[in-house]
Design a protein around this motif. Structure first.
Motif, short mmCIF file in Angstrom:
data_model
loop_
_atom_site.label_atom_id
_atom_site.label_comp_id
_atom_site.label_asym_id
_atom_site.label_seq_id
_atom_site.Cartn_x
_atom_site.Cartn_y
_atom_site.Cartn_z
N GLU A 1 0.28 -2.78 -6.50
CA GLU A 1 -0.69 -3.16 -7.52
C GLU A 1 -2.10 -3.16 -6.93
O GLU A 1 -2.37 -3.90 -5.98
CB GLU A 1 -0.38 -4.56 -8.08
N PRO A 2 -3.02 -2.35 -7.45
CA PRO A 2 -4.36 -2.22 -6.86
C PRO A 2 -5.13 -3.54 -6.81
O PRO A 2 -5.78 -3.83 -5.81
CB PRO A 2 -5.07 -1.21 -7.75
N ARG A 3 -5.07 -4.34 -7.87
CA ARG A 3 -5.83 -5.59 -7.88
C ARG A 3 -5.30 -6.57 -6.85
O ARG A 3 -6.07 -7.23 -6.16
CB ARG A 3 -5.81 -6.23 -9.27
N LEU A 4 -3.98 -6.64 -6.73
CA LEU A 4 -3.38 -7.53 -5.73
C LEU A 4 -3.69 -7.04 -4.32
O LEU A 4 -3.97 -7.83 -3.42
CB LEU A 4 -1.87 -7.64 -5.95
N ARG A 5 -3.68 -5.72 -4.13
CA ARG A 5 -4.00 -5.14 -2.81
C ARG A 5 -5.43 -5.48 -2.41
O ARG A 5 -5.69 -5.89 -1.28
CB ARG A 5 -3.81 -3.63 -2.83
N ARG A 6 -6.36 -5.32 -3.35
CA ARG A 6 -7.76 -5.64 -3.04
C ARG A 6 -7.95 -7.13 -2.79
O ARG A 6 -8.70 -7.51 -1.89
CB ARG A 6 -8.66 -5.17 -4.19
N ALA A 7 -7.28 -7.96 -3.57
CA ALA A 7 -7.40 -9.41 -3.38
C ALA A 7 -6.83 -9.83 -2.02
O ALA A 7 -7.44 -10.63 -1.31
CB ALA A 7 -6.68 -10.15 -4.50
N PHE A 8 -5.68 -9.27 -1.65
CA PHE A 8 -5.09 -9.62 -0.36
C PHE A 8 -5.97 -9.12 0.78
O PHE A 8 -6.19 -9.84 1.76
CB PHE A 8 -3.68 -9.03 -0.23
N ALA B 1 -8.96 -11.46 1.06
CA ALA B 1 -8.59 -12.78 1.58
C ALA B 1 -8.22 -12.72 3.05
O ALA B 1 -8.52 -13.65 3.81
CB ALA B 1 -7.44 -13.36 0.77
N ALA B 2 -7.57 -11.63 3.47
CA ALA B 2 -7.14 -11.52 4.86
C ALA B 2 -8.22 -10.94 5.76
O ALA B 2 -8.07 -10.90 6.98
CB ALA B 2 -5.88 -10.64 4.94
N GLY B 3 -9.31 -10.45 5.16
CA GLY B 3 -10.38 -9.85 5.96
C GLY B 3 -10.02 -8.48 6.47
O GLY B 3 -10.51 -8.03 7.50
N VAL B 4 -9.17 -7.79 5.73
CA VAL B 4 -8.72 -6.45 6.11
C VAL B 4 -9.60 -5.44 5.38
O VAL B 4 -9.92 -5.62 4.21
CB VAL B 4 -7.24 -6.25 5.71
N THR B 5 -9.97 -4.39 6.06
CA THR B 5 -10.71 -3.32 5.42
C THR B 5 -9.71 -2.47 4.67
O THR B 5 -8.81 -1.88 5.28
CB THR B 5 -11.44 -2.45 6.46
N PRO B 6 -9.81 -2.43 3.34
CA PRO B 6 -8.82 -1.66 2.59
C PRO B 6 -8.93 -0.18 2.90
O PRO B 6 -10.02 0.34 3.12
CB PRO B 6 -9.16 -1.95 1.13
N SER B 7 -7.77 0.46 2.93
CA SER B 7 -7.77 1.90 3.19
C SER B 7 -8.31 2.61 1.96
O SER B 7 -8.48 2.03 0.90
CB SER B 7 -6.35 2.38 3.50
N ASP B 8 -8.56 3.89 2.11
CA ASP B 8 -9.07 4.67 0.99
C ASP B 8 -8.09 4.58 -0.17
O ASP B 8 -6.88 4.67 0.03
CB ASP B 8 -9.25 6.14 1.39
N PRO B 9 -8.61 4.40 -1.37
CA PRO B 9 -7.70 4.32 -2.52
C PRO B 9 -6.98 5.64 -2.72
O PRO B 9 -7.43 6.69 -2.25
CB PRO B 9 -8.63 4.01 -3.69
N ALA B 10 -5.88 5.57 -3.40
CA ALA B 10 -5.11 6.78 -3.68
C ALA B 10 -5.99 7.76 -4.47
O ALA B 10 -6.83 7.34 -5.27
CB ALA B 10 -3.87 6.43 -4.48
N PRO B 11 -5.81 9.03 -4.23
CA PRO B 11 -6.63 10.00 -4.96
C PRO B 11 -6.39 9.89 -6.46
O PRO B 11 -5.30 9.55 -6.91
CB PRO B 11 -6.16 11.35 -4.42
N SER B 12 -7.43 10.17 -7.18
CA SER B 12 -7.35 10.09 -8.63
C SER B 12 -6.33 11.07 -9.16
O SER B 12 -6.20 12.19 -8.66
CB SER B 12 -8.73 10.39 -9.23
N ARG B 13 -5.63 10.66 -10.20
CA ARG B 13 -4.61 11.54 -10.77
C ARG B 13 -5.17 12.42 -11.88
O ARG B 13 -4.41 13.15 -12.51
CB ARG B 13 -3.46 10.71 -11.28
N THR B 14 -6.46 12.33 -12.11
CA THR B 14 -7.03 13.20 -13.13
C THR B 14 -7.08 14.62 -12.60
O THR B 14 -7.41 14.85 -11.44
CB THR B 14 -8.44 12.75 -13.54
#
Length: 132
Positions: free
Chosen positions: A88-95, A98-111
């Motif tokens: 879940e993208p929102r949960l991934r960003r929130a975690f 909160a953990a101070g982790v640099t999120p990886s690049d989001p999944a490529p757009s499916r458009t």
């Protein structure tokens, strides 16, 4: 059987949210809640024999809680791997926040990109020249 799958899916979501809550509060009661949910998930995993039980969620929870508390050496690696596994993208960003982790690049757009089709009129019957 569909009830069991839906129940385990909601229990898995509750476990992820409990981990997020522990990440934010780092309270012992929240850690115990994570451990209880992990034990319940492992119990749903089944038992092969009387001595051999499924320990994935309990082991993962203890590693994550230790990493959140800053105990192991490769804290960033453990938290990064868990963060990447959250669907879940929102949960991934929130975690990640909160953990101070640099999120990886989001999944490529499916458009779909519109590609230029040079053979747009291929297969259509030819017309005579148009008169102006």
């Amino acid at each position: 059987m569909p009830g069991l799958v839906d129940g385990s899916r909601s229990l898995l979501g509750a476990w992820k949210l409990a981990l997020l809550r522990f990440t934010v509060t780092q309270d012992e009661a929240d850690r115990l809640n994570v451990a209880a949910l992990a034990a319940e998930l492992d119990r749903l995993g089944g038992r092969r024999s009387t001595d051999d039980t499924f320990h994935f969620f309990r082991r993962t929870s203890s590693q994550l809680c230790a990493a959140i508390s800053g105990q192991p050496e490769n804290v960033a690696g453990i938290l990064d791997r868990f963060c990447e596994q959250i669907e879940e993208p929102r949960l991934r960003r929130a975690f990640a926040a909160a953990a101070g982790v640099t999120p990886s690049d989001p999944a490529p757009s499916r458009t779909r990109r519109l590609k230029q089709n040079l053979d747009l009129f291929r297969g259509l019957p030819a017309r005579g020249p148009a008169s102006l």
